[in-house]
Design a protein around this motif. Structure first.
Motif, short mmCIF file in Angstrom:
data_model
loop_
_atom_site.label_atom_id
_atom_site.label_comp_id
_atom_site.label_asym_id
_atom_site.label_seq_id
_atom_site.Cartn_x
_atom_site.Cartn_y
_atom_site.Cartn_z
N PRO A 1 53.07 18.71 -19.85
CA PRO A 1 54.41 18.20 -20.13
C PRO A 1 55.24 17.88 -18.88
O PRO A 1 55.98 16.90 -18.86
N LYS A 2 55.11 18.68 -17.82
CA LYS A 2 55.89 18.43 -16.61
C LYS A 2 55.43 17.15 -15.93
O LYS A 2 56.25 16.35 -15.48
N THR A 3 54.12 16.96 -15.84
CA THR A 3 53.60 15.73 -15.22
C THR A 3 53.99 14.54 -16.07
O THR A 3 54.42 13.52 -15.54
N TYR A 4 53.84 14.66 -17.38
CA TYR A 4 54.22 13.55 -18.26
C TYR A 4 55.69 13.19 -18.10
O TYR A 4 56.05 12.01 -18.07
N ALA A 5 56.55 14.19 -17.96
CA ALA A 5 57.98 13.93 -17.79
C ALA A 5 58.26 13.09 -16.55
O ALA A 5 59.14 12.24 -16.56
N LYS A 6 57.47 13.30 -15.48
CA LYS A 6 57.64 12.50 -14.25
C LYS A 6 57.15 11.07 -14.44
O LYS A 6 57.63 10.16 -13.77
N ASN B 1 52.89 9.52 -24.98
CA ASN B 1 52.81 10.97 -24.85
C ASN B 1 51.42 11.52 -25.14
O ASN B 1 51.15 12.69 -24.90
#
Length: 111
Positions: free
Chosen positions: A81-86, A71
């Motif tokens: 956060p959105k890109t990391y979630a993908k 993370n």
């Protein structure tokens, strides 16, 4: 006048639905993992939403400070956060990088 606008919007919605359902626009199916601390720029580019410039930023970042947790990728400008979630399902800190695109013909034969 309103009838023409309504028809236009309906046609636009139908077109968008058909284009989104077309496999040409579908994201490639990926399998494997990417070691954030050892992956090459080319390997990082396989990740969804990561292009050459962002892959280089990742490599440059880890040259001065290796990743301690996946993370920590959000510390890089342009990765939120959105890109990391993908991406998180593909990210590891140990082991080799094995991420690859699964060919469509191989997907058809998998149970």
């Amino acid at each position: 006048m309103f009838k023409h606008i309504r028809n236009f919007l309906s046609l636009s919605a139908l077109t968008a639905t058909l284009l989104a359902a077309t496999p040409v626009f579908a994201a490639p199916t990926l399998e494997g993992q990417v070691n954030l601390n050892t992956a090459t720029v080319e390997q990082l580019e396989l990740l969804p939403g990561i292009g050459p410039a962002m892959a280089k930023k990742i490599v440059d970042y880890r040259a001065s400070k290796p990743f301690q947790e996946t993370n920590h990728l959000v510390r890089i400008k342009g990765i939120g956060p959105k890109t990391y979630a993908k991406l998180k399902q593909y990210l590891v800190l140990k082991g080799e990088t094995t991420l690859r695109e699964v060919p469509k013909d191989e997907l058809a034969t998998k149970p």
